[in-house]
Design a protein around this motif. Structure first.
Motif, PDB file in Angstrom:
ATOM      1  N   ALA A 109       0.834  -1.208   0.000  1.00 15.47           N
ATOM      2  CA  ALA A 109       0.000   0.000   0.000  1.00 15.47           C
ATOM      3  C   ALA A 109       0.865   1.251   0.000  1.00 15.47           C
ATOM      4  O   ALA A 109       1.991   1.250   0.507  1.00 15.47           O
ATOM      5  N   ARG A 110       0.329   2.322  -0.539  1.00 17.24           N
ATOM      6  CA  ARG A 110       1.028   3.607  -0.538  1.00 17.24           C
ATOM      7  C   ARG A 110       0.799   4.356   0.763  1.00 17.24           C
ATOM      8  O   ARG A 110       1.673   5.058   1.243  1.00 17.24           O
ATOM      9  N   SER A 111      -0.401   4.226   1.328  1.00 18.88           N
ATOM     10  CA  SER A 111      -0.786   5.041   2.480  1.00 18.88           C
ATOM     11  C   SER A 111      -1.349   4.169   3.589  1.00 18.88           C
ATOM     12  O   SER A 111      -1.897   3.090   3.345  1.00 18.88           O
ATOM     13  N   THR A 112      -1.209   4.661   4.810  1.00 20.05           N
ATOM     14  CA  THR A 112      -1.892   4.097   5.962  1.00 20.05           C
ATOM     15  C   THR A 112      -3.127   4.948   6.210  1.00 20.05           C
ATOM     16  O   THR A 112      -3.022   6.141   6.488  1.00 20.05           O
ATOM     17  N   ILE A 113      -4.307   4.338   6.095  1.00 19.74           N
ATOM     18  CA  ILE A 113      -5.565   5.076   6.214  1.00 19.74           C
ATOM     19  C   ILE A 113      -6.043   5.006   7.658  1.00 19.74           C
ATOM     20  O   ILE A 113      -6.277   3.911   8.195  1.00 19.74           O
ATOM     21  N   ILE A 145     -17.803   3.350   9.707  1.00 22.05           N
ATOM     22  CA  ILE A 145     -16.683   2.437   9.465  1.00 22.05           C
ATOM     23  C   ILE A 145     -16.920   1.679   8.168  1.00 22.05           C
ATOM     24  O   ILE A 145     -17.930   0.990   8.015  1.00 22.05           O
ATOM     25  N   GLY A 146     -15.986   1.800   7.243  1.00 22.63           N
ATOM     26  CA  GLY A 146     -16.038   1.068   5.983  1.00 22.63           C
ATOM     27  C   GLY A 146     -15.201  -0.194   6.039  1.00 22.63           C
ATOM     28  O   GLY A 146     -14.613  -0.540   7.066  1.00 22.63           O
ATOM     29  N   SER A 147     -15.140  -0.897   4.913  1.00 23.06           N
ATOM     30  CA  SER A 147     -14.486  -2.203   4.879  1.00 23.06           C
ATOM     31  C   SER A 147     -12.970  -2.093   4.741  1.00 23.06           C
ATOM     32  O   SER A 147     -12.222  -2.553   5.596  1.00 23.06           O
ATOM     33  N   ALA A 148     -12.506  -1.493   3.658  1.00 23.65           N
ATOM     34  CA  ALA A 148     -11.062  -1.393   3.402  1.00 23.65           C
ATOM     35  C   ALA A 148     -10.821  -0.235   2.448  1.00 23.65           C
ATOM     36  O   ALA A 148     -11.704   0.150   1.681  1.00 23.65           O
ATOM     37  N   PRO A 149      -9.615   0.336   2.468  1.00 24.69           N
ATOM     38  CA  PRO A 149      -9.319   1.452   1.574  1.00 24.69           C
ATOM     39  C   PRO A 149      -9.425   1.046   0.101  1.00 24.69           C
ATOM     40  O   PRO A 149      -9.074  -0.073  -0.278  1.00 24.69           O
ATOM     41  N   PRO A 205      -6.508  -0.777   7.695  1.00 24.77           N
ATOM     42  CA  PRO A 205      -5.825   0.499   7.434  1.00 24.77           C
ATOM     43  C   PRO A 205      -5.021   0.547   6.144  1.00 24.77           C
ATOM     44  O   PRO A 205      -4.551   1.610   5.756  1.00 24.77           O
ATOM     45  N   TRP A 206      -4.861  -0.620   5.467  1.00 22.55           N
ATOM     46  CA  TRP A 206      -4.078  -0.640   4.225  1.00 22.55           C
ATOM     47  C   TRP A 206      -4.882  -1.298   3.121  1.00 22.55           C
ATOM     48  O   TRP A 206      -5.591  -2.284   3.332  1.00 22.55           O
ATOM     49  N   ARG A 207      -4.760  -0.767   1.932  1.00 22.03           N
ATOM     50  CA  ARG A 207      -5.520  -1.298   0.794  1.00 22.03           C
ATOM     51  C   ARG A 207      -4.984  -2.661   0.360  1.00 22.03           C
ATOM     52  O   ARG A 207      -3.799  -2.805   0.056  1.00 22.03           O
ATOM     53  N   PRO A 208      -5.840  -3.684   0.287  1.00 23.95           N
ATOM     54  CA  PRO A 208      -5.412  -4.970  -0.273  1.00 23.95           C
ATOM     55  C   PRO A 208      -5.140  -4.818  -1.765  1.00 23.95           C
ATOM     56  O   PRO A 208      -5.876  -4.109  -2.459  1.00 23.95           O
ATOM     57  N   PRO A 209      -4.102  -5.465  -2.288  1.00 26.18           N
ATOM     58  CA  PRO A 209      -3.767  -5.322  -3.711  1.00 26.18           C
ATOM     59  C   PRO A 209      -4.943  -5.697  -4.606  1.00 26.18           C
ATOM     60  O   PRO A 209      -5.618  -6.712  -4.391  1.00 26.18           O
ATOM     61  N   GLY A 210      -5.197  -4.857  -5.616  1.00 25.77           N
ATOM     62  CA  GLY A 210      -6.271  -5.144  -6.548  1.00 25.77           C
ATOM     63  C   GLY A 210      -7.656  -5.083  -5.944  1.00 25.77           C
ATOM     64  O   GLY A 210      -8.621  -5.585  -6.511  1.00 25.77           O
ATOM     65  N   ASN A 211      -7.756  -4.452  -4.756  1.00 22.52           N
ATOM     66  CA  ASN A 211      -9.045  -4.348  -4.047  1.00 22.52           C
ATOM     67  C   ASN A 211      -9.634  -5.708  -3.681  1.00 22.52           C
ATOM     68  O   ASN A 211     -10.844  -5.859  -3.555  1.00 22.52           O
TER      69      ASN A 211
END
Length: 290
Positions: free
Chosen positions: A126-130, A143-147, A187-193
């Motif tokens: 991931a590029r960012s920590t959300i 609260i959402g699921s993932a970035p 807090p981090w986006r999983p690759p390819g969503n």
């Protein structure tokens, strides 16, 4: 090779959407590159090099006994430091995450702890920590699921088109994103969503639970199938989990929570907006009662 100029606006939009779904986020070349021509040129160069006198001499040299390595051939400290470090076992990573989360005494300290944590493989791609953004004093938490890719690029939760739709959803019940607290389960986006694995969720769970404990919300709006399953411990779809008030127990504290469809789900299937509207009205009524 088809030029972009030959595509209609609709075809171009469909192509970009296909690449985005496949996980492509950045175009690295200003102009298209003919990879087939490059490959043919590379093969021709290899054939030419194989018949050259230098190549013959190199093959003869390689058949001689290899010299014993000297100290100069040993890997330098810089190269050794660049080698990938062995991954932490999942169980140990969960313990480290729990210790880091529990040691935080404020949301600011928790954000620092998450940014310093390296026990989850999602962070490395991931590029960012959300982290949570907005007003913690409101007592309202979404609260959402993932970035998403937009979140990862912008460094903020609920960016891009889903974020714009969420703003409209909140405004419809008299809320604004800067007056409530917005965050994500992961807090981090999983690759390819992709969906986070069970092990990845177990590692990240202490962080989202600590966010809730420190924020002390009066009510929580959970967005999306994945987040609803995480908090409610059920395997049903969001259509079965939404619209019913449940309780989230965190740190000797019980918080009422209701789930609804994620804005991304509504962009994909706008017909479900009526379901989300009913959930938003229920959330608004609960806030008024509290």
């Amino acid at each position: 090779m088809i030029s972009v100029n030959e595509l209609s606006a609709g075809e171009l939009a469909a192509l970009l959407h296909f690449h985005a779904e496949a996980g492509v986020e950045w175009l690295l070349e200003e102009e298209a590159v003919d990879r087939f021509a490059e490959f043919e040129a590379m093969k021709a160069a290899r054939r030419s090099a194989a018949t050259s006198p230098q190549a013959t001499e190199s093959r003869e040299s390689s058949s001689r006994p290899a010299a014993q390595p000297t100290q100069r051939n040993a890997p330098s400290p810089e190269r050794t430091a660049q080698r990938p470090q062995p991954s932490i076992p999942d169980g140990e990573a969960v313990q480290q995450a729990r210790l880091a989360a529990e040691s935080a005494r404020s949301l600011a300290e928790l954000k620092t702890a998450i940014e310093a944590f390296n026990g989850c493989n999602l962070k490395h791609s991931a590029r960012s920590t959300i982290f949570a953004s907005g007003d913690v004093a409101s007592g309202i938490m979404v609260i959402g699921s993932a970035p998403s890719a937009d979140d990862d690029r912008e460094g903020q939760p609920f960016s891009g088109r889903p974020g714009q739709l969420l703003d409209k959803m909140l405004a419809a019940i008299g809320l604004q994103r800067d007056t409530i607290l917005l965050t994500q389960v992961i807090p981090w986006r999983p690759p390819g969503n992709r969906i986070a694995s069970t092990a990845e969720m177990d590692i990240c769970r202490p962080f989202i639970e600590r966010q809730i404990a420190l924020a002390e919300p009066k009510a929580i709006l959970v967005l999306g199938n994945f987040a609803a399953r995480v908090f409610f411990g059920e395997n049903d779809t969001i259509h079965g989990l939404r619209g019913h008030w449940r309780e989230i127990a965190v740190a000797n504290r019980v918080v009422p929570a209701i789930a609804t469809l994620h804005p991304q789900d509504l962009l994909t299937a706008p017909i479900n907006k009526r379901l989300a509207w009913n959930d938003l009205l229920a959330f608004q009524a609960k806030l008024a009662a509290l």
